[in-house]
Design a protein around this motif. Structure first.
Motif, PDB file in Angstrom:
ATOM      1  N   LEU A   1      26.876  67.220  37.217  1.00 48.87           N
ATOM      2  CA  LEU A   1      27.301  65.903  37.700  1.00 48.87           C
ATOM      3  C   LEU A   1      27.939  65.221  36.501  1.00 48.87           C
ATOM      4  O   LEU A   1      27.482  65.395  35.363  1.00 48.87           O
ATOM      5  CB  LEU A   1      26.101  65.084  38.193  1.00 48.87           C
ATOM      6  CG  LEU A   1      25.413  65.564  39.476  1.00 48.87           C
ATOM      7  CD1 LEU A   1      24.228  64.674  39.807  1.00 48.87           C
ATOM      8  CD2 LEU A   1      26.385  65.610  40.646  1.00 48.87           C
ATOM      9  N   ASP A   2      28.974  64.422  36.753  1.00 45.62           N
ATOM     10  CA  ASP A   2      29.613  63.699  35.652  1.00 45.62           C
ATOM     11  C   ASP A   2      28.611  62.761  34.993  1.00 45.62           C
ATOM     12  O   ASP A   2      27.615  62.375  35.606  1.00 45.62           O
ATOM     13  CB  ASP A   2      30.785  62.858  36.175  1.00 45.62           C
ATOM     14  CG  ASP A   2      31.881  63.725  36.778  1.00 45.62           C
ATOM     15  OD1 ASP A   2      31.964  64.912  36.410  1.00 45.62           O
ATOM     16  OD2 ASP A   2      32.630  63.203  37.618  1.00 45.62           O
TER      17      ASP A   2
ATOM     18  N   THR B   1      27.841  59.905  37.166  1.00 44.11           N
ATOM     19  CA  THR B   1      27.357  60.191  38.529  1.00 44.11           C
ATOM     20  C   THR B   1      25.837  60.224  38.527  1.00 44.11           C
ATOM     21  O   THR B   1      25.221  60.713  37.588  1.00 44.11           O
ATOM     22  CB  THR B   1      27.913  61.554  39.022  1.00 44.11           C
ATOM     23  OG1 THR B   1      29.336  61.507  38.987  1.00 44.11           O
ATOM     24  CG2 THR B   1      27.462  61.863  40.437  1.00 44.11           C
TER      25      THR B   1
ATOM     26  N   TYR C   1      27.714  63.623  48.976  1.00 46.15           N
ATOM     27  CA  TYR C   1      27.766  62.501  48.033  1.00 46.15           C
ATOM     28  C   TYR C   1      27.893  61.187  48.790  1.00 46.15           C
ATOM     29  O   TYR C   1      28.585  61.117  49.810  1.00 46.15           O
ATOM     30  CB  TYR C   1      28.997  62.632  47.113  1.00 46.15           C
ATOM     31  CG  TYR C   1      28.968  63.870  46.264  1.00 46.15           C
ATOM     32  CD1 TYR C   1      28.422  63.850  44.981  1.00 46.15           C
ATOM     33  CD2 TYR C   1      29.464  65.082  46.744  1.00 46.15           C
ATOM     34  CE1 TYR C   1      28.379  64.998  44.205  1.00 46.15           C
ATOM     35  CE2 TYR C   1      29.416  66.234  45.980  1.00 46.15           C
ATOM     36  CZ  TYR C   1      28.878  66.184  44.712  1.00 46.15           C
ATOM     37  OH  TYR C   1      28.828  67.323  43.946  1.00 46.15           O
TER      38      TYR C   1
ATOM     39  N   HIS D   1      35.222  67.090  38.543  1.00 48.52           N
ATOM     40  CA  HIS D   1      35.589  65.734  39.023  1.00 48.52           C
ATOM     41  C   HIS D   1      36.151  65.761  40.446  1.00 48.52           C
ATOM     42  O   HIS D   1      37.053  64.968  40.782  1.00 48.52           O
ATOM     43  CB  HIS D   1      36.672  65.100  38.130  1.00 48.52           C
ATOM     44  CG  HIS D   1      36.232  64.778  36.743  1.00 48.52           C
ATOM     45  ND1 HIS D   1      34.933  64.464  36.410  1.00 48.52           N
ATOM     46  CD2 HIS D   1      36.939  64.686  35.584  1.00 48.52           C
ATOM     47  CE1 HIS D   1      34.872  64.207  35.103  1.00 48.52           C
ATOM     48  NE2 HIS D   1      36.056  64.349  34.582  1.00 48.52           N
ATOM     49  N   GLN D   2      35.676  66.662  41.287  1.00 46.45           N
ATOM     50  CA  GLN D   2      36.406  66.892  42.545  1.00 46.45           C
ATOM     51  C   GLN D   2      36.461  65.677  43.472  1.00 46.45           C
ATOM     52  O   GLN D   2      37.525  65.354  44.006  1.00 46.45           O
ATOM     53  CB  GLN D   2      35.817  68.095  43.291  1.00 46.45           C
ATOM     54  CG  GLN D   2      36.712  68.473  44.466  1.00 46.45           C
ATOM     55  CD  GLN D   2      36.411  69.827  45.032  1.00 46.45           C
ATOM     56  OE1 GLN D   2      35.628  70.572  44.459  1.00 46.45           O
ATOM     57  NE2 GLN D   2      37.030  70.139  46.150  1.00 46.45           N
ATOM     58  N   VAL D   3      35.330  65.029  43.680  1.00 41.46           N
ATOM     59  CA  VAL D   3      35.341  63.874  44.601  1.00 41.46           C
ATOM     60  C   VAL D   3      36.278  62.798  44.041  1.00 41.46           C
ATOM     61  O   VAL D   3      37.100  62.216  44.763  1.00 41.46           O
ATOM     62  CB  VAL D   3      33.910  63.317  44.793  1.00 41.46           C
ATOM     63  CG1 VAL D   3      33.943  62.049  45.628  1.00 41.46           C
ATOM     64  CG2 VAL D   3      32.997  64.353  45.427  1.00 41.46           C
ATOM     65  N   LYS D   4      36.171  62.577  42.736  1.00 39.73           N
ATOM     66  CA  LYS D   4      37.014  61.532  42.121  1.00 39.73           C
ATOM     67  C   LYS D   4      38.501  61.897  42.232  1.00 39.73           C
ATOM     68  O   LYS D   4      39.336  61.035  42.513  1.00 39.73           O
ATOM     69  CB  LYS D   4      36.644  61.351  40.651  1.00 39.73           C
ATOM     70  CG  LYS D   4      35.269  60.736  40.457  1.00 39.73           C
ATOM     71  CD  LYS D   4      34.912  60.668  38.988  1.00 39.73           C
ATOM     72  CE  LYS D   4      33.508  60.170  38.797  1.00 39.73           C
ATOM     73  NZ  LYS D   4      32.993  60.433  37.474  1.00 39.73           N
TER      74      LYS D   4
ATOM     75  N   LEU E   1      29.365  56.955  42.366  1.00 38.39           N
ATOM     76  CA  LEU E   1      29.151  58.260  43.008  1.00 38.39           C
ATOM     77  C   LEU E   1      27.709  58.712  42.817  1.00 38.39           C
ATOM     78  O   LEU E   1      27.168  58.652  41.696  1.00 38.39           O
ATOM     79  CB  LEU E   1      30.107  59.275  42.366  1.00 38.39           C
ATOM     80  CG  LEU E   1      30.219  60.656  43.026  1.00 38.39           C
ATOM     81  CD1 LEU E   1      30.692  60.546  44.474  1.00 38.39           C
ATOM     82  CD2 LEU E   1      31.204  61.524  42.242  1.00 38.39           C
TER      83      LEU E   1
HETATM   84  N1  URA Z   1      32.645  65.074  42.054  1.00 37.87           N
HETATM   85  C1  URA Z   1      32.942  64.264  41.016  1.00 37.87           C
HETATM   86  O1  URA Z   1      34.042  63.749  40.920  1.00 37.87           O
HETATM   87  N2  URA Z   1      31.996  64.036  40.102  1.00 37.87           N
HETATM   88  C2  URA Z   1      30.726  64.526  40.192  1.00 37.87           C
HETATM   89  O2  URA Z   1      29.897  64.241  39.323  1.00 37.87           O
HETATM   90  C3  URA Z   1      30.429  65.354  41.270  1.00 37.87           C
HETATM   91  C4  URA Z   1      31.402  65.626  42.194  1.00 37.87           C
END
Ligand code: URA
Length: 240
Positions: A105-106, A109, A136, A190-193, A206
């Motif tokens: 996790l970042d 996060t 998430y 950083h996929q979700v971001k 997040l």
């Molecule tokens: N996606 C993100 O951008 N950050 C995370 O820590 C996990 C998933």
């Protein structure tokens, strides 16, 4: 399994430090196969010896699995010269067990992070082939729309070259600051971001709330951890 010192076996449960184990044994509270053992230097096979502490049978596990409610500000690494890592949140006895985070996790996060020393299962869970769902909770700047949901579901292609698998965006509130649940079947950097930045809805906050069938335990305050139950570990095994 090879024999290990009694204090090491007791400390591996995370319930006692080695010093506490020594004190328990000195007070005659530790028994092995029915006989009180007063020297923690004695060695036993933890998988076959019947060890009890204060009359309670010890549940020994070869591998340790921990659920941590990660706070912001900690790196998902085992050591890092640049700052505190998630291992700093564990007691010293557990830090000695070669635990590592299952995925990353970042730093900013929060939420569900598993730690283990069982390499085989951890790597299988992370394998891109397994597609274990990660869910998430996210807050974004900007109003999320049905179009954003469709883009996630179609599998986004990001400008930086990342081709994402189809993902789920479930809008909880759509306002200037929106809230949503995002479900990914992969875990790129950083996929979700990156996905939400591509929709021009940058992430403000997040938190991971689920991995496979395992939700973040609502009883765990931020920064706290607990051991996974036998059933939870079996569920993880079933995923791979
Ligand atoms: N996606 C993100 O951008 N950050 C995370 O820590 C996990 C998933």
């Amino acid at each position: 399994m090879a024999k290990e010192r009694l204090d090491k076996i007791l400390a591996s449960t995370g319930k006692w430090s080695r010093r506490e184990a020594k004190e328990l044994a000195r007070r005659g509270l530790v028994s092995v196969d029915g006989a009180a053992i007063r020297s923690v230097e004695e060695k036993f096979d933890p998988e076959t010896a019947e060890i009890s502490v204060n009359g309670q049978a010890l549940c020994y596990r070869r591998y340790t699995w921990i659920m941590l409610n990660k706070p912001a500000g900690y790196l998902s690494a085992t050591e890092d010269g640049r700052g505190a890592t998630v291992l700093d949140l564990l007691p010293r006895e557990l830090q000695r067990q070669a635990l590592f985070p299952v995925g990353r996790l970042d730093k900013d996060t929060e939420g569900l992070l598993l730690l283990t020393n069982e390499g085989g299962l951890a790597h299988a869970l992370l394998s891109p082939k397994r597609h274990v769902d990660k869910v998430y909770y996210v807050r974004t700047a900007g109003r999320l729309t049905e179009e954003d949901c469709r883009a996630f579901a179609a599998g986004m292609s990001l400008e930086d070259g990342l081709q994402c698998l189809p993902a789920r965006l479930e809008i909880l509130t759509a306002e200037e600051v929106s809230e949503a649940h995002v479900t990914l079947r992969e875990g790129k950097f950083h996929q979700v971001k990156r996905m939400l930045a591509a929709r021009e809805k940058p992430v403000l906050y997040l938190e991971r709330i689920r991995m496979g069938g395992l939700p973040l335990d609502p009883e765990l305050s931020r920064g706290a951890f607990r051991f996974l139950t036998e059933e939870e570990i079996e569920e993880l095994r079933a995923l791979v």
